[in-house]
Design an enzyme around this catalytic site. Sequence first.
Site, PDB file in Angstrom:
ATOM      1  N   ASN A  19      26.006  29.256  62.679  1.00  0.00           N
ATOM      2  CA  ASN A  19      25.519  27.909  63.261  1.00  0.00           C
ATOM      3  C   ASN A  19      26.160  27.360  64.068  1.00  0.00           C
ATOM      4  O   ASN A  19      27.178  27.694  64.760  1.00  0.00           O
ATOM      5  CB  ASN A  19      25.475  27.216  61.308  1.00  0.00           C
ATOM      6  CG  ASN A  19      24.921  27.311  60.537  1.00  0.00           C
ATOM      7  OD1 ASN A  19      24.191  28.344  60.943  1.00  0.00           O
ATOM      8  ND2 ASN A  19      25.601  26.710  59.113  1.00  0.00           N
ATOM      9  N   GLY A  49      29.431  33.029  57.728  1.00  0.00           N
ATOM     10  CA  GLY A  49      29.590  33.978  58.548  1.00  0.00           C
ATOM     11  C   GLY A  49      30.170  34.392  59.755  1.00  0.00           C
ATOM     12  O   GLY A  49      31.767  35.043  59.770  1.00  0.00           O
ATOM     13  N   THR A 228      38.702  29.215  43.680  1.00  0.00           N
ATOM     14  CA  THR A 228      39.159  28.249  45.260  1.00  0.00           C
ATOM     15  C   THR A 228      38.615  27.119  44.349  1.00  0.00           C
ATOM     16  O   THR A 228      37.775  26.798  43.873  1.00  0.00           O
ATOM     17  CB  THR A 228      38.773  28.373  46.712  1.00  0.00           C
ATOM     18  OG1 THR A 228      37.184  28.092  46.245  1.00  0.00           O
ATOM     19  CG2 THR A 228      38.523  30.385  47.056  1.00  0.00           C
ATOM     20  N   ASP A 254      40.160  17.412  57.367  1.00  0.00           N
ATOM     21  CA  ASP A 254      38.831  18.159  57.197  1.00  0.00           C
ATOM     22  C   ASP A 254      38.954  19.028  56.901  1.00  0.00           C
ATOM     23  O   ASP A 254      39.335  20.447  57.170  1.00  0.00           O
ATOM     24  CB  ASP A 254      38.726  18.102  58.542  1.00  0.00           C
ATOM     25  CG  ASP A 254      37.042  19.015  58.861  1.00  0.00           C
ATOM     26  OD1 ASP A 254      36.345  19.104  57.362  1.00  0.00           O
ATOM     27  OD2 ASP A 254      36.167  19.501  59.508  1.00  0.00           O
ATOM     28  N   ASP A 260      36.809  29.099  53.723  1.00  0.00           N
ATOM     29  CA  ASP A 260      36.037  30.654  55.564  1.00  0.00           C
ATOM     30  C   ASP A 260      37.279  31.586  55.311  1.00  0.00           C
ATOM     31  O   ASP A 260      37.548  32.414  55.697  1.00  0.00           O
ATOM     32  CB  ASP A 260      35.384  29.937  56.497  1.00  0.00           C
ATOM     33  CG  ASP A 260      34.056  29.198  56.107  1.00  0.00           C
ATOM     34  OD1 ASP A 260      33.636  29.938  54.557  1.00  0.00           O
ATOM     35  OD2 ASP A 260      32.948  28.606  56.648  1.00  0.00           O
TER      36      ASP A 260
END
Length: 309
Positions: A19, A49, A228, A254, A260
């Site tokens: 993205n 991803g 998590t 942030d 990820d």
Amino acid sequence: MDNTLNPAKKRIVVVGSSNTDMVVKAKRLPVPGETILGGTFLMSPGGKGANQSISIARLGADVVFVSKIGNDLFGMQAREIYKSEMIDTRFVFTDEKNPSGVALISIDTFGENCIIVAAGANMSLTVQDIDKAYKSIQEADMVLLQLEIPLDTVEHVVDMAYDLRKRVILNPAPAAHLSEKLMKKLYAILPNRIEAEMLTGIKVTDRESARKAAGIIRGKGVDNVVITLGKEGAYVDGMGCGALLPGKEVETADTTGAGDVFCGAFSVYMSEGRTLTESVAFANAAASVAVTRIGAQSSIPYRYEIDMN
Ligand code: RIB
């Protein structure tokens, strides 16, 4: 760089999204129907991803990324970034009809975010595309997936990798219901609180609720479960261990992409033959670096930056 993997390193195939993130930071997140003024606009590369692939590359394993981008500027930029990170892009396909994926991200002063993804080309990653990457999956030490691509494509990868006796790790994000047939073939699953609730019906608020949720997920056939919990760390259930491993206390700028980084770091350590708790400790440490920085891919640390003390 294409097709020039280092034989000494572990090799991880990541199948997932690419993205471009459109980010605005504001004092707080708006409620439905409300308009608020935010701060400076930031456009940066993202996608679960892609973020996980870059995390793996920076943290010490070779990556083959299987993904789909549009035939547009965002797609071209993304491909160049993956190459500059030494990721094998042979299976980053181009969709001639749909645009590259875009994510609209709002961040509040505590660094918490809200994300809406216009998946675009990500949703046209097909089982036929996956079949083209069969040999790479066959040669992989591990396979890592998320859910920003079609579920039947995810299921196809899991079936293929399982039949090839590969260890498959799933980060079930965004939250979705998953079949037990799929769950049984996973080596490990890494949901956050919301995703764990979607999978179990249990609201995960503390250690005890995380323990219960992890137990239910293990009951569906997944060997290793890691829930998590943001700055509280992660609840681990597997390899004879059930424990909450606390995260590091840091100043959060942030949280975008921190999950990820966690998944990428966890996969690297697991692929190297480390234990579940060692891998989660490494993942916690890597994510704690990421949250101190703005942006998804811009916040991903290199291995030398991870402090395990
Ligand atoms: O996990 C963070 C990512 O989720 C962002 O980079 C955004 O693109 C969405 O995929």
